[in-house]
Design a protein around this motif. Structure first.
Motif, PDB file in Angstrom:
ATOM      1  N   ARG A   1      -7.117   3.841  -3.889  1.00  0.00           N
ATOM      2  CA  ARG A   1      -5.668   3.609  -3.824  1.00  0.00           C
ATOM      3  C   ARG A   1      -4.993   4.709  -3.008  1.00  0.00           C
ATOM      4  NH1 ARG A   1      -3.359   1.172  -9.478  1.00  0.00           N
ATOM      5  NH2 ARG A   1      -5.160  -0.103 -10.051  1.00  0.00           N
ATOM      6  N   ALA A   2      -5.462   5.945  -3.181  1.00  0.00           N
ATOM      7  CA  ALA A   2      -4.888   7.060  -2.415  1.00  0.00           C
ATOM      8  C   ALA A   2      -5.174   6.896  -0.935  1.00  0.00           C
ATOM      9  CB  ALA A   2      -5.464   8.379  -2.920  1.00  0.00           C
ATOM     10  N   ALA A   3      -6.378   6.409  -0.592  1.00  0.00           N
ATOM     11  CA  ALA A   3      -6.716   6.186   0.816  1.00  0.00           C
ATOM     12  C   ALA A   3      -5.847   5.085   1.410  1.00  0.00           C
ATOM     13  CB  ALA A   3      -8.198   5.830   0.942  1.00  0.00           C
ATOM     14  N   ALA A   4      -5.572   4.041   0.626  1.00  0.00           N
ATOM     15  CA  ALA A   4      -4.700   2.960   1.097  1.00  0.00           C
ATOM     16  C   ALA A   4      -3.283   3.464   1.337  1.00  0.00           C
ATOM     17  CB  ALA A   4      -4.696   1.820   0.086  1.00  0.00           C
TER      18      ALA A   4
ATOM     19  N   MET B   1       0.831  -1.206   0.000  1.00  0.00           N
ATOM     20  CA  MET B   1       0.000   0.000   0.000  1.00  0.00           C
ATOM     21  C   MET B   1       0.866   1.255   0.000  1.00  0.00           C
ATOM     22  SD  MET B   1      -3.048  -0.828   2.686  1.00  0.00           S
ATOM     23  CE  MET B   1      -4.295  -2.074   2.383  1.00  0.00           C
ATOM     24  N   ALA B   2       1.915   1.241   0.820  1.00  0.00           N
ATOM     25  CA  ALA B   2       2.801   2.400   0.902  1.00  0.00           C
ATOM     26  C   ALA B   2       3.538   2.631  -0.409  1.00  0.00           C
ATOM     27  CB  ALA B   2       3.809   2.216   2.033  1.00  0.00           C
TER      28      ALA B   2
ATOM     29  N   ALA C   1      -1.294   3.442   4.963  1.00  0.00           N
ATOM     30  CA  ALA C   1       0.007   2.812   5.193  1.00  0.00           C
ATOM     31  C   ALA C   1       1.037   3.815   5.701  1.00  0.00           C
ATOM     32  CB  ALA C   1       0.499   2.156   3.910  1.00  0.00           C
ATOM     33  N   ARG C   2       1.017   5.030   5.148  1.00  0.00           N
ATOM     34  CA  ARG C   2       1.993   6.038   5.576  1.00  0.00           C
ATOM     35  C   ARG C   2       1.796   6.447   7.035  1.00  0.00           C
ATOM     36  NH1 ARG C   2       2.309  10.090   0.281  1.00  0.00           N
ATOM     37  NH2 ARG C   2       4.012   8.965  -0.781  1.00  0.00           N
ATOM     38  N   ALA C   3       0.578   6.279   7.552  1.00  0.00           N
ATOM     39  CA  ALA C   3       0.312   6.648   8.944  1.00  0.00           C
ATOM     40  C   ALA C   3       0.880   5.635   9.927  1.00  0.00           C
ATOM     41  CB  ALA C   3      -1.199   6.797   9.163  1.00  0.00           C
ATOM     42  N   ARG C   4       1.255   4.447   9.427  1.00  0.00           N
ATOM     43  CA  ARG C   4       1.823   3.406  10.290  1.00  0.00           C
ATOM     44  C   ARG C   4       3.345   3.533  10.263  1.00  0.00           C
ATOM     45  NH1 ARG C   4      -1.642  -0.812  11.754  1.00  0.00           N
ATOM     46  NH2 ARG C   4      -3.697   0.124  12.064  1.00  0.00           N
TER      47      ARG C   4
ATOM     48  N   GLY D   1      -9.858  -2.128   5.781  1.00  0.00           N
ATOM     49  CA  GLY D   1     -10.796  -1.706   4.762  1.00  0.00           C
ATOM     50  C   GLY D   1     -10.176  -1.142   3.501  1.00  0.00           C
ATOM     51  N   GLN D   2      -8.840  -1.152   3.401  1.00  0.00           N
ATOM     52  CA  GLN D   2      -8.160  -0.525   2.266  1.00  0.00           C
ATOM     53  C   GLN D   2      -7.669  -1.531   1.227  1.00  0.00           C
ATOM     54  OE1 GLN D   2      -8.453   2.608   2.099  1.00  0.00           O
ATOM     55  NE2 GLN D   2      -9.127   2.939   4.209  1.00  0.00           N
ATOM     56  N   ALA D   3      -8.041  -2.812   1.382  1.00  0.00           N
ATOM     57  CA  ALA D   3      -7.661  -3.849   0.422  1.00  0.00           C
ATOM     58  C   ALA D   3      -8.912  -4.612   0.002  1.00  0.00           C
ATOM     59  CB  ALA D   3      -6.646  -4.811   1.038  1.00  0.00           C
ATOM     60  N   VAL D   4      -8.808  -5.357  -1.081  1.00  0.00           N
ATOM     61  CA  VAL D   4      -9.860  -6.294  -1.453  1.00  0.00           C
ATOM     62  C   VAL D   4      -9.672  -7.549  -0.612  1.00  0.00           C
ATOM     63  CG1 VAL D   4     -10.784  -7.723  -3.312  1.00  0.00           C
ATOM     64  CG2 VAL D   4     -10.020  -5.388  -3.796  1.00  0.00           C
ATOM     65  N   ILE D   5     -10.700  -7.943   0.131  1.00  0.00           N
ATOM     66  CA  ILE D   5     -10.616  -9.063   1.064  1.00  0.00           C
ATOM     67  C   ILE D   5     -11.406 -10.244   0.516  1.00  0.00           C
ATOM     68  CG2 ILE D   5     -11.077  -9.859   3.412  1.00  0.00           C
ATOM     69  CD1 ILE D   5      -8.948  -7.704   3.307  1.00  0.00           C
ATOM     70  N   VAL D   6     -10.774 -11.424   0.494  1.00  0.00           N
ATOM     71  CA  VAL D   6     -11.425 -12.613  -0.071  1.00  0.00           C
ATOM     72  C   VAL D   6     -11.148 -13.840   0.805  1.00  0.00           C
ATOM     73  CG1 VAL D   6     -11.267 -11.740  -2.430  1.00  0.00           C
ATOM     74  CG2 VAL D   6      -9.441 -13.197  -1.518  1.00  0.00           C
TER      75      VAL D   6
END
Length: 365
Positions: free
Chosen positions: A335-338, A287-288, A342-345, A307-312
């Motif tokens: 994609r920008a939200a993801a 993501m980053a 990631a940058r916040a971690r 919530g920022q990825a496609v989960i299956v």
């Protein structure tokens, strides 16, 4: 002024090839070294290295607040330094009578995942119990890992603290020139999907089946990074030949830390349908890098993806194929939200959280 001394067992920093725990230790130590704290909260950090690896001490982290010392094992322990807390990130533990904080990365052994040697699994189970009974505090890398530990090993819930991992700044969107240089080094042509991993839980066999079922071979190749075992390679090569995918799946083997960020950044999608993870840091690293991510609904993956990825469902090949398509179609705003997630971690936040756990342990000493 004499600052509290915290010792962290850092022998894994001397390994020839960094493991996941080794990367954790290095990133944590380096972040703690430069952490901005008020004067009353200052501390000093002592990196411990087993005597047998002391000749490789130049591989230990460098920076302010840091010094190093060797130690023998239980039979010939060196005198204990005047540390207030000992942090244990893996199974190496100096036999000292001092408050201990340990990191719990996963519960693979308790869930019987990735183990083929039962004696090693039993040894790890005993180590979990040792941590439960010995440690003043346990740092769990995710809430899922914390709950797994409580359910499978037990212990006092108040002593298990969640401190999420950070993402190194080396994982970032790369320029076209940087990605082209990587493609040249790894001999990659055209757009690609990326899979990284070499353990059974990473679910490679189903990824290959989903890649074939979704007919992505018309537009993409699949890059598989990670040093697979000879047995896995033989089985995989045979299956690729049967599926007619030998020319569409690029087995890159081990990719060094210098190339991995650009490999993430250049991918059209990152595939991480793991059957179990204690944390799942590659989700955030991709993501980053600005790359959309497919992750599984197992272990800590949904927690880390937030919530920022496609989960299956990682066991359903058709769901995986549909998930890959959805990941490739992820809109720019998501994609920008993801990327922002990631940058916040950061490892600085991981360091602050770890320091807070140390202070709790010191307060009880």
């Amino acid at each position: 002024m004499t600052w509290p001394l915290v010792a962290i067992e850092a022998t894994n920093l001397t390994d020839d090839r960094a493991t996941g725990v080794g990367r954790y230790t290095r990133q944590l130590v380096e972040a703690l070294s430069t952490l901005d704290v008020p004067a009353p909260d200052e501390f000093e950090l002592l990196q411990l290295c087993k005597r047998s690896r002391w000749k490789l001490r130049d591989r230990l982290a460098q920076g302010p607040r840091l010094r190093a010392q060797s130690w023998y094992g239980a039979i010939w322990p060196l005198p204990r330094p005047a540390c207030k807390v000992l942090h244990v990130p893996d199974e190496r533990e100096p036999p000292w009578n001092v408050p201990v904080v340990a990191t719990v990365h996963d519960l693979y052994a308790a869930l019987n995942i990735n183990y083929v040697d039962e004696s090693k699994r039993q040894r790890k189970l005993r180590f979990y119990e040792h941590l439960r009974d010995r440690c003043t505090r346990l740092v769990c890398v995710s809430e899922n890992t914390r709950q797994d530990f409580l359910r499978l090993v037990g212990g006092d819930p108040a002593r298990l603290k969640v401190v999420p991992l950070g993402v190194s700044p080396i994982f970032r969107p790369h320029s076209a020139a940087e990605i082209d240089a990587l493609r040249a080094r790894l001999r990659l042509d055209g757009p690609y999907l990326l899979f990284v991993g070499a353990t059974a839980n990473k679910n490679l066999a189903r990824v290959v089946e989903a890649f074939a079922a979704g007919r992505f071979t018309r537009d993409f190749s699949l890059v598989v990074a990670g040093q697979q075992s000879a047995e896995v390679l033989a089985s995989l090569t045979s299956r690729l030949a049967t599926l007619g995918l030998a020319s569409r799946v690029h087995l890159a083997g081990h990719v060094g830390d210098a190339d991995l960020p650009a490999l993430y950044a250049g991918a059209a999608a990152y595939l991480f349908p793991s059957l179990y993870e204690g944390y799942g840091l590659p989700i955030l690293e991709a993501m980053a890098s600005g790359t959309p991510v497919l992750a599984s609904d197992r272990g800590s993956c949904p927690e880390v993806a937030a919530g920022q990825a496609v989960i299956v469902d990682p066991t359903d090949v058709d769901a995986l194929a549909a998930g890959i398509a959805a990941t490739l179609a992820m809109p720019a705003d998501r994609r920008a939200a993801a990327l922002a997630h990631a940058r916040a971690r950061t490892w600085a936040e991981t360091a602050r959280g770890t320091l807070a756990v140390w202070r709790e342990a010191m307060a009880e000493a």
